[in-house]
Design an enzyme around this catalytic site. Structure first.
Site, PDB file in Angstrom:
ATOM      1  CG  HIS A   7       9.673   1.351   0.668  1.00  0.00           C
ATOM      2  ND1 HIS A   7       9.829   0.449  -0.339  1.00  0.00           N
ATOM      3  CD2 HIS A   7       8.745   0.812   1.487  1.00  0.00           C
ATOM      4  CE1 HIS A   7       9.035  -0.589  -0.153  1.00  0.00           C
ATOM      5  NE2 HIS A   7       8.357  -0.403   0.961  1.00  0.00           N
ATOM      6  CG  HIS A  79       6.813  -2.370   5.642  1.00  0.00           C
ATOM      7  ND1 HIS A  79       5.491  -2.113   5.382  1.00  0.00           N
ATOM      8  CD2 HIS A  79       7.451  -2.182   4.459  1.00  0.00           C
ATOM      9  CE1 HIS A  79       5.336  -1.798   4.097  1.00  0.00           C
ATOM     10  NE2 HIS A  79       6.513  -1.819   3.526  1.00  0.00           N
ATOM     11  CD  GLU A 130       7.941  -4.376   0.822  1.00  0.00           C
ATOM     12  OE1 GLU A 130       7.923  -3.245   1.347  1.00  0.00           O
ATOM     13  OE2 GLU A 130       7.265  -4.663  -0.191  1.00  0.00           O
TER      14      GLU A 130
HETATM   15 CO    CO Z   1       6.733  -1.609   1.409  1.00  0.00          CO
END
Ligand code: CO
Length: 134
Positions: A7, A79, A130
């Site tokens: 994502h 992020h 991440e």
């Molecule tokens: Co995230």
């Protein structure tokens, strides 16, 4: 080592307005909000055919994204999340190469119920990364 893009996370000042924009203006599939008290955020996932967008807004007084929104009051990309098969092996390889893992270095359970880690943006071209174990 890294796999698919899981994502892209966008910090937003008004979660309801941002979710409505993705649903009504952009015509996307928008999931209901989820509170993530361990991460200090409320999230809405937008499901796209090839990845997800994660809208984030602060939850509580000590939210890690409060400072980001103070600097970026209209919101912004916060992020990106890459999938890995073995998060501990990924962490050890990154640390051995000198990259900094944020926090204690131990994975936390992320918004999808899977272990996640964050890497220092100064080590990755100004991008907060991440890693999520799939
Ligand atoms: Co995230």
């Amino acid at each position: 080592m890294i796999g698919r893009l899981n994502h892209v996370a966008i910090a937003v000042p008004d979660l309801e307005a941002a979710a409505a924009q993705y649903r009504d203006t952009l015509g996307a599939t928008v999931r209901p909000p989820q509170d993530e008290p361990d991460h200090g955020v409320t999230v809405v996932f937008i499901e796209l055919p090839n990845t997800k967008i994660e809208l984030l807004t602060p939850l509580g007084d000590a939210s890690p994204i409060a400072g980001f929104l103070a600097k970026n009051p209209a919101g912004g990309i916060h992020h990106i999340c890459y999938e890995v098969e073995d998060i501990l092996a990924a962490r050890d390889r990154l640390q051995a190469s000198g990259a900094r893992v944020l926090g204690s270095g131990e994975p936390k359970i992320g918004a999808h119920g899977k272990p996640v880690l964050f890497l220092h943006p100064k080590d990755f071209n100004g991008t907060l990364i991440e890693l999520e174990q799939i």
